[in-house]
Motif scaffolding. Structure first.
Motif, PDB file in Angstrom:
ATOM      1  N   LYS A  99      38.730  39.844  42.765  1.00  0.00           N
ATOM      2  CA  LYS A  99      37.835  41.035  41.620  1.00  0.00           C
ATOM      3  C   LYS A  99      37.710  41.196  42.612  1.00  0.00           C
ATOM      4  O   LYS A  99      38.105  42.624  42.952  1.00  0.00           O
ATOM      5  CB  LYS A  99      37.730  41.107  40.485  1.00  0.00           C
ATOM      6  CG  LYS A  99      38.167  42.007  39.743  1.00  0.00           C
ATOM      7  CD  LYS A  99      37.233  42.239  38.514  1.00  0.00           C
ATOM      8  CE  LYS A  99      36.852  43.010  38.050  1.00  0.00           C
ATOM      9  NZ  LYS A  99      36.169  43.761  37.115  1.00  0.00           N
ATOM     10  N   LYS A 104      42.906  44.658  48.826  1.00  0.00           N
ATOM     11  CA  LYS A 104      43.300  44.965  47.579  1.00  0.00           C
ATOM     12  C   LYS A 104      44.468  43.825  47.090  1.00  0.00           C
ATOM     13  O   LYS A 104      45.242  44.122  46.372  1.00  0.00           O
ATOM     14  CB  LYS A 104      43.064  46.404  46.764  1.00  0.00           C
ATOM     15  CG  LYS A 104      41.445  46.546  46.268  1.00  0.00           C
ATOM     16  CD  LYS A 104      40.234  45.458  45.340  1.00  0.00           C
ATOM     17  CE  LYS A 104      39.219  46.159  45.024  1.00  0.00           C
ATOM     18  NZ  LYS A 104      38.451  45.127  44.636  1.00  0.00           N
ATOM     19  N   LYS A 130      44.966  31.234  30.423  1.00  0.00           N
ATOM     20  CA  LYS A 130      45.828  32.833  30.341  1.00  0.00           C
ATOM     21  C   LYS A 130      45.253  33.291  31.138  1.00  0.00           C
ATOM     22  O   LYS A 130      46.022  34.861  31.533  1.00  0.00           O
ATOM     23  CB  LYS A 130      45.964  33.089  28.463  1.00  0.00           C
ATOM     24  CG  LYS A 130      46.962  32.428  27.907  1.00  0.00           C
ATOM     25  CD  LYS A 130      46.418  32.492  26.667  1.00  0.00           C
ATOM     26  CE  LYS A 130      47.456  33.433  26.306  1.00  0.00           C
ATOM     27  NZ  LYS A 130      47.498  33.703  24.359  1.00  0.00           N
ATOM     28  N   LYS A 133      45.992  34.830  34.392  1.00  0.00           N
ATOM     29  CA  LYS A 133      47.710  34.452  34.632  1.00  0.00           C
ATOM     30  C   LYS A 133      47.734  36.139  34.460  1.00  0.00           C
ATOM     31  O   LYS A 133      48.034  37.089  34.716  1.00  0.00           O
ATOM     32  CB  LYS A 133      48.232  34.279  33.519  1.00  0.00           C
ATOM     33  CG  LYS A 133      49.737  33.949  33.610  1.00  0.00           C
ATOM     34  CD  LYS A 133      51.261  33.138  32.905  1.00  0.00           C
ATOM     35  CE  LYS A 133      51.026  33.100  31.751  1.00  0.00           C
ATOM     36  NZ  LYS A 133      52.661  32.320  30.873  1.00  0.00           N
ATOM     37  N   LYS A 134      46.750  36.859  33.711  1.00  0.00           N
ATOM     38  CA  LYS A 134      46.925  38.205  33.171  1.00  0.00           C
ATOM     39  C   LYS A 134      46.239  39.011  34.318  1.00  0.00           C
ATOM     40  O   LYS A 134      46.740  40.434  34.760  1.00  0.00           O
ATOM     41  CB  LYS A 134      45.874  38.148  31.542  1.00  0.00           C
ATOM     42  CG  LYS A 134      46.644  39.655  30.686  1.00  0.00           C
ATOM     43  CD  LYS A 134      45.481  39.805  29.848  1.00  0.00           C
ATOM     44  CE  LYS A 134      45.498  40.673  29.408  1.00  0.00           C
ATOM     45  NZ  LYS A 134      44.475  40.887  28.653  1.00  0.00           N
ATOM     46  N   ASN A 135      46.030  38.074  34.952  1.00  0.00           N
ATOM     47  CA  ASN A 135      44.698  38.977  36.081  1.00  0.00           C
ATOM     48  C   ASN A 135      45.923  38.318  37.310  1.00  0.00           C
ATOM     49  O   ASN A 135      45.091  39.089  38.187  1.00  0.00           O
ATOM     50  CB  ASN A 135      43.504  38.547  36.547  1.00  0.00           C
ATOM     51  CG  ASN A 135      42.801  39.297  35.158  1.00  0.00           C
ATOM     52  OD1 ASN A 135      42.791  40.759  34.871  1.00  0.00           O
ATOM     53  ND2 ASN A 135      42.110  38.911  34.441  1.00  0.00           N
ATOM     54  N   SER A 136      46.711  38.164  36.986  1.00  0.00           N
ATOM     55  CA  SER A 136      47.466  37.215  38.397  1.00  0.00           C
ATOM     56  C   SER A 136      46.913  37.264  39.163  1.00  0.00           C
ATOM     57  O   SER A 136      46.921  37.231  40.358  1.00  0.00           O
ATOM     58  CB  SER A 136      48.670  39.357  38.840  1.00  0.00           C
ATOM     59  OG  SER A 136      47.427  39.491  39.626  1.00  0.00           O
ATOM     60  N   ASN A 164      52.835  30.746  37.290  1.00  0.00           N
ATOM     61  CA  ASN A 164      53.945  31.863  36.406  1.00  0.00           C
ATOM     62  C   ASN A 164      54.835  31.970  38.111  1.00  0.00           C
ATOM     63  O   ASN A 164      54.409  31.954  38.959  1.00  0.00           O
ATOM     64  CB  ASN A 164      52.211  32.981  36.920  1.00  0.00           C
ATOM     65  CG  ASN A 164      53.138  34.593  36.972  1.00  0.00           C
ATOM     66  OD1 ASN A 164      54.695  34.043  36.659  1.00  0.00           O
ATOM     67  ND2 ASN A 164      53.098  35.866  36.795  1.00  0.00           N
ATOM     68  N   ASN A 165      55.725  31.769  37.924  1.00  0.00           N
ATOM     69  CA  ASN A 165      56.824  31.201  38.564  1.00  0.00           C
ATOM     70  C   ASN A 165      56.023  29.824  39.836  1.00  0.00           C
ATOM     71  O   ASN A 165      56.644  30.690  40.805  1.00  0.00           O
ATOM     72  CB  ASN A 165      57.027  32.171  39.659  1.00  0.00           C
ATOM     73  CG  ASN A 165      58.044  33.414  38.848  1.00  0.00           C
ATOM     74  OD1 ASN A 165      58.796  32.658  37.658  1.00  0.00           O
ATOM     75  ND2 ASN A 165      58.180  34.754  39.432  1.00  0.00           N
TER      76      ASN A 165
END
Lengths: 402, 177
Positions: A99, A104, A130, A133-136, A164-165
């Motif tokens: 992060k 970025k 999860k 994934k939410k934060n890619s 994810n994909n």
């Protein structure tokens, strides 16, 4: 060529002492980490990689995402094994480190080496997945080492939650003869999401394949034909040379008799040993010549008053046989009166290639056409060309002084 | 009267800021890959009721929209269905690269709780003073109307004006009145 920031989570728990992956699980892991770092930084120069350890006293970030490969490799040294792996905390700290990455625009990726049993339950892992994934954040899991009940299932569940994909992958590496790194090379973890393999991965794969299939000289002729050809030719040359030298030695051994020709014996021995001993030969020749020269010097030193006459007579005797030898002797005598190191003179003498070849020709049992001898001369000539020029300058001066 | 006034106020100030969105920097966290942000933002897609922006892992969405120039944001229209449409929407002006972890770290520039009217298309007027110098906008959709796992947004439209240039369309509208 995806622009990516990667955090690698290393398992340095007690389970890594096991040797079922050669040389030890920990070492295999370290090798794999090094390879991955190299591949990432090569595929895109702006990629950054960071490393953290999950076991030991606690999760510890060794290096924050950086593109400096040296720093990453350096921090892999001196890692201690101990404690238990904390997978959840490790992933969360990795996420935090990503992060706070500087660029970025980079995609976030975590690579986890899960070698020890997983303590957390499936639910907790799914929650973590999860959140990633939410934060890619993409996640790659390397499942190796311990395989207790449920570990594979838990890791698969974690992957399903994150995936994810198809950006996240899991690889199961069983213990066996193939190294951990080799197995990883062919996986999407290395090749980067089906790009078709970066150049690094391809060459690493080829090298690994070459090692495994036992290519001659360890170089794949398909990959680098010129190098393979050069290696093969030099091997054949060396073999031929050694055979010729061995033949020579056999012939000369039957010819020589005199004990005083210790020089010859050593010369022929040297000749049969082969070109790789060129430097040793040079030194040995110097030593042997030095003894005879030193004898000459000692004689001249003992009789300083009549030195000139004596020298001349001695010189003339020698000169009758070999004018160049005489010149060299004179040079050495004159030089030694000025500076004490006769060794340097001898080396200068040797630098005079014509002098050396004439000496060798005068020595019975040595054939200057012997390829090994030729090579010695060639190497000496190459080394001493500047010296040769100095000698040539000195030589005419000395002539005038005479 | 107040409704009419607010309507004319909207008409006077605003231009649809769609033209000033810097598409290269637009990001959306926790969106489903098949139902992405373009379904809600882009011209044509957003009018289509079948195409929605949907959330993925849970019901929250974090949308980051940078602009090509500095704008003033007047109002925002969020359209969605009554059950799955968003409820609490927090707006942050000029905050780069926010994540779900730091949405609660600082107060939003404005918060909107959407009513069913809003979900049908009525714009929410914002605290204009807070949005005078907006380079980028972050929209945090915290929950949805029914509390379901997936939030579905059909359209997001931003209304406002630019700071630097005078928009000729805007001027014309005023003249019409």
């Amino acid at each position: 060529m995806v622009l990516e920031a990667t955090m690698i989570c290393i398992d340095n728990s007690e389970w890594m002492r096991n040797g079922d992956y050669a040389p030890s699980r920990f070492q295999a892991q370290a090798d794999a980490v090094n390879l991955i770092c190299g591949a990432k930084t090569q595929s895109n120069p702006e990629n950054t990689v960071g490393v953290l350890t999950m076991a030991g006293k606690g999760v510890r970030v060794l290096v924050t995402p950086t593109s400096d490969l040296g720093k990453i490799l350096a921090c892999m040294h001196g890692l201690e094994i101990g404690g238990e792996m904390n997978l959840a905390a490790g992933i969360q700290v990795a996420q935090l480190a990503l992060k706070h990455r500087q660029n970025k625009k980079q995609q976030q990726r975590i690579i986890v080496f899960a070698g020890s049993p997983v303590m957390h339950d499936k639910k907790a892992l799914e929650m973590i997945g999860k959140k990633l994934k939410k934060n890619s954040v993409a996640l790659d899991i390397v499942n190796f080492g311990e395989d207790d009940e449920g570990k594979t299932e838990k890791l698969e569940a974690l992957l399903a939650a994150v995936n994810n994909n198809d950006t996240s992958h899991i690889v199961h590496v069983p213990a066996g003869p193939t190294a951990l790194s080799d197995v990883l090379i062919s996986t999407p973890i290395f090749t980067g999401d089906g790009e078709g393999g970066s150049g690094f991965a391809a060459s690493a794969a080829a090298a690994a394949a070459g090692g495994v299939s036992g290519f001659e000289f360890g170089v794949d002729p398909n990959l680098d034909p010129e190098l393979a050809l050069a290696l093969r030719v030099s091997m054949e040359e060396e073999r031929a040379r050694q055979e010729a030298a061995a033949k020579q030695a056999a012939e000369e051994a039957s010819k020589e008799e005199k004990g005083g020709e210790e020089q010859d014996a050593t010369m022929t021995e040297r000749a049969s040993e082969g070109a790789s001993e060129a430097d040793n030969k040079k030194i040995e020749i110097a030593d042997d010549d030095d003894t005879s020269l030193q004898q000459a010097l000692a004689m001249s030193m003992d009789e300083p008053t009549s030195s000139q006459g004596l020298q001349d007579t001695e010189m003339s005797d020698a000169a009758a046989e070999d004018p160049e030898l005489a010149l060299a002797l004179q040079l050495s005598v004159q030089d030694s009166t000025k500076d004490s190191s006769s060794q340097a003179d001898v080396s200068k003498l040797l630098a005079d290639q014509s002098f050396v070849s004439s000496i060798l020709a005068s020595l019975p049992g040595v054939d200057p056409n012997d390829p090994s001898v030729k090579e010695v001369l060639a190497s000496m000539q190459n080394q001493s060309e500047p010296q040769q020029k100095q000698d040539e300058d000195k030589a005419p001066k000395k002539e005038e002084e005479k | 009267m107040s409704a009419a006034e607010s309507a004319t106020a909207i008409q006077r100030n605003q231009v649809d800021l769609l033209d000033f969105i810097d598409w290269s920097g637009v990001e959306c966290l926790n969106q489903s890959s098949s139902h992405s942000l373009s379904n809600a933002l882009k011209q044509g897609y957003r009018e289509d009721e079948g195409l929605n922006l949907e959330s993925d892992a849970d019901e929250q969405l974090l949308i980051y929209i940078p602009f090509t120039q500095v704008i003033k944001l007047h109002s925002i229209a969020v359209m969605g269905s009554e059950e799955d449409g968003p409820k609490t929407v927090k707006l942050f002006a000029n905050r780069e690269h926010m994540g779900f972890s730091n949405v609660s770290d600082f107060p939003p520039s404005d918060t909107a709780v959407l009513s069913p009217d809003n979900l049908k298309g009525k714009p929410v007027v914002l605290k204009y003073v807070k949005f005078q110098n907006v380079r980028s906008l972050t929209i945090f959709i915290e929950d949805n109307q029914s509390g379901s796992e997936i939030t579905k947004v059909q359209k997001i439209a931003l209304y406002g004006s630019t700071v630097e240039t005078t928009d000729m369309k805007g001027l014309k509208k005023i003249e019409d009145h």
